[in-house]
Design a protein around this motif. Sequence first.
Motif, PDB file in Angstrom:
ATOM      1  N   TYR A  53     -12.577  -4.634   3.129  1.00 55.51           N
ATOM      2  CA  TYR A  53     -11.138  -4.775   2.648  1.00 55.51           C
ATOM      3  C   TYR A  53      -9.368  -4.763   3.772  1.00 55.51           C
ATOM      4  O   TYR A  53      -8.572  -5.676   2.676  1.00 55.51           O
ATOM      5  N   SER A  73     -12.786   0.062  -6.541  1.00 52.85           N
ATOM      6  CA  SER A  73     -11.853   0.726  -5.670  1.00 52.85           C
ATOM      7  C   SER A  73     -12.728   1.331  -4.606  1.00 52.85           C
ATOM      8  O   SER A  73     -13.190   2.156  -4.894  1.00 52.85           O
ATOM      9  N   GLY A  74     -11.468   1.162  -3.287  1.00 51.95           N
ATOM     10  CA  GLY A  74     -12.344   1.440  -2.376  1.00 51.95           C
ATOM     11  C   GLY A  74     -12.183   3.935  -2.151  1.00 51.95           C
ATOM     12  O   GLY A  74     -11.844   4.088  -3.360  1.00 51.95           O
ATOM     13  N   THR A  75     -12.627   3.855  -0.998  1.00 51.81           N
ATOM     14  CA  THR A  75     -13.209   5.527  -1.189  1.00 51.81           C
ATOM     15  C   THR A  75     -11.689   5.809   0.213  1.00 51.81           C
ATOM     16  O   THR A  75     -11.814   7.170   0.187  1.00 51.81           O
ATOM     17  N   GLU A  76     -11.289   5.234   1.229  1.00 51.06           N
ATOM     18  CA  GLU A  76      -9.728   5.767   2.320  1.00 51.06           C
ATOM     19  C   GLU A  76      -8.710   5.960   1.322  1.00 51.06           C
ATOM     20  O   GLU A  76      -7.676   5.086   1.450  1.00 51.06           O
ATOM     21  N   GLU A  77      -9.049   7.100   1.173  1.00 48.97           N
ATOM     22  CA  GLU A  77      -7.175   7.624   0.646  1.00 48.97           C
ATOM     23  C   GLU A  77      -5.593   7.317   1.272  1.00 48.97           C
ATOM     24  O   GLU A  77      -5.805   7.521   2.761  1.00 48.97           O
ATOM     25  N   ARG A  80      -6.057   2.485   0.638  1.00 50.84           N
ATOM     26  CA  ARG A  80      -6.275   2.162  -0.659  1.00 50.84           C
ATOM     27  C   ARG A  80      -5.941   1.067  -1.532  1.00 50.84           C
ATOM     28  O   ARG A  80      -6.301  -0.175  -1.478  1.00 50.84           O
ATOM     29  N   GLN A  83      -5.691  -1.886   0.877  1.00 48.47           N
ATOM     30  CA  GLN A  83      -7.194  -2.446   1.308  1.00 48.47           C
ATOM     31  C   GLN A  83      -7.374  -3.551  -0.050  1.00 48.47           C
ATOM     32  O   GLN A  83      -7.881  -4.329  -0.230  1.00 48.47           O
ATOM     33  N   HIS A  84      -6.494  -2.457  -1.652  1.00 51.14           N
ATOM     34  CA  HIS A  84      -6.643  -2.863  -2.500  1.00 51.14           C
ATOM     35  C   HIS A  84      -5.653  -4.586  -3.138  1.00 51.14           C
ATOM     36  O   HIS A  84      -6.430  -6.172  -3.226  1.00 51.14           O
ATOM     37  N   GLU A 119      -2.473   6.017  -6.917  1.00 45.36           N
ATOM     38  CA  GLU A 119      -2.900   4.146  -5.723  1.00 45.36           C
ATOM     39  C   GLU A 119      -4.161   4.079  -6.861  1.00 45.36           C
ATOM     40  O   GLU A 119      -3.835   2.295  -6.951  1.00 45.36           O
ATOM     41  N   THR A 123      -2.031   0.407  -7.224  1.00 48.90           N
ATOM     42  CA  THR A 123      -3.265  -1.237  -7.738  1.00 48.90           C
ATOM     43  C   THR A 123      -2.860  -2.045  -9.201  1.00 48.90           C
ATOM     44  O   THR A 123      -2.594  -3.929  -8.938  1.00 48.90           O
TER      45      THR A 123
END
Length: 294
Positions: A53, A73-77, A80, A83-84, A119, A123
């Motif tokens: 991402y 949805s990504g995992t990196e708080e 994200r 990235q999205h 987040e 998004t």
Amino acid sequence: MILVTGATGQIATAVITTLLRQLPISQIAAFVRNPAKASQLQAQGLDLRIGSYDDLDSLDRALQGIDTVLLISGTEEGKRVQQHQNVIDAAKKAGVKRIAYTSRNLRNPATLANTLMHEHFETEEAIKASGMAYTIFRNALYMDAIPQFIGGARGFERGITLPAGDGNVAFALRSEQGEAMANALVQMSNESQIYALTGSETWSFADVAQYLSELTGQAIAYTPIEGSAFAANLKQRGLDEQVIQRIIGFMTDIKLGQEDQVSASLETLLGRKPVDLKAGLSIIFAETLQANEH
Ligand SMILES: NC(=O)c1ccc[n+]([C@@H]2O[C@H](COP(=O)([O-])OP(=O)(O)OC[C@H]3O[C@@H](n4cnc5c(N)ncnc54)[C@H](OP(=O)(O)O)[C@@H]3O)[C@@H](O)[C@H]2O)c1
């Protein structure tokens, strides 16, 4: 052609398994960050598109020829939302017609204790602003997350002590949410849609304790506790402060009713009733329960 991102992850695995039953394999592509984890996808013969991402070029390449992208949805708080946004922008640039996203089903985003959840709603806004047709899946809290909250099978010995009051959760199995997402994606429609994918009922941690007592044959109690006392307990066990505050955020939202909305969409998309809490716990704790029988 559907591209599923996060394809080496758990919910995407359920999505892809269901898609493969309904579409020719040539209509499914998998976006993978770490090819070393993708041997099963490769063995299945899926069109793998490698990237991240964060890597705009990789996204541009991956989205070529794609009609629908399912953005997991990504995992990196903290990273994200950007990235999205990168995936949304690349999808729009590539002429993708529909973007789908794994959001969360929460009663009132404006009053959430768990800031991580914001987040998802940022998004959602970015997706709506993109102008592409969208399918937003507002997922329930995974039933599969219960072991993390109760300390795994250690919760059977210690009992369940959480700052969740008598709050209820419309828990649903992650695999069933993935299956329902795939079923929604193969239905042809030009409309934008929002689905709340929840269990058909709600349950409290007292219910979790009761069902686990029935399944194990040992008395397991649920004790609601204040957040400050809970934090002190976990600190004594050596848990990281950030992790402690994250769990308290989840539990506070449960206590305040953020997770207790029920929708019929999961049942409709599955074509059957979702697995209920007692049956779900017997699946999630299957290994421990079997080991206890011997
Ligand atoms: N509803 C709920 O209760 C709940 C609970 C937990 C999480 N979630 C959310 O739902 C998502 C899916 O759940 P899950 O259980 O399938 O999680 P998961 O198994 O951790 O899968 C997440 C996937 O996203 C990929 N990913 C993460 N960051 C990426 C990046 N920068 N670029 C490309 N791919 C990236 C991961 O790749 P790698 O395999 O390479 O790590 C993995 O394949 C989670 O990521 C999280 O946002 C929801």
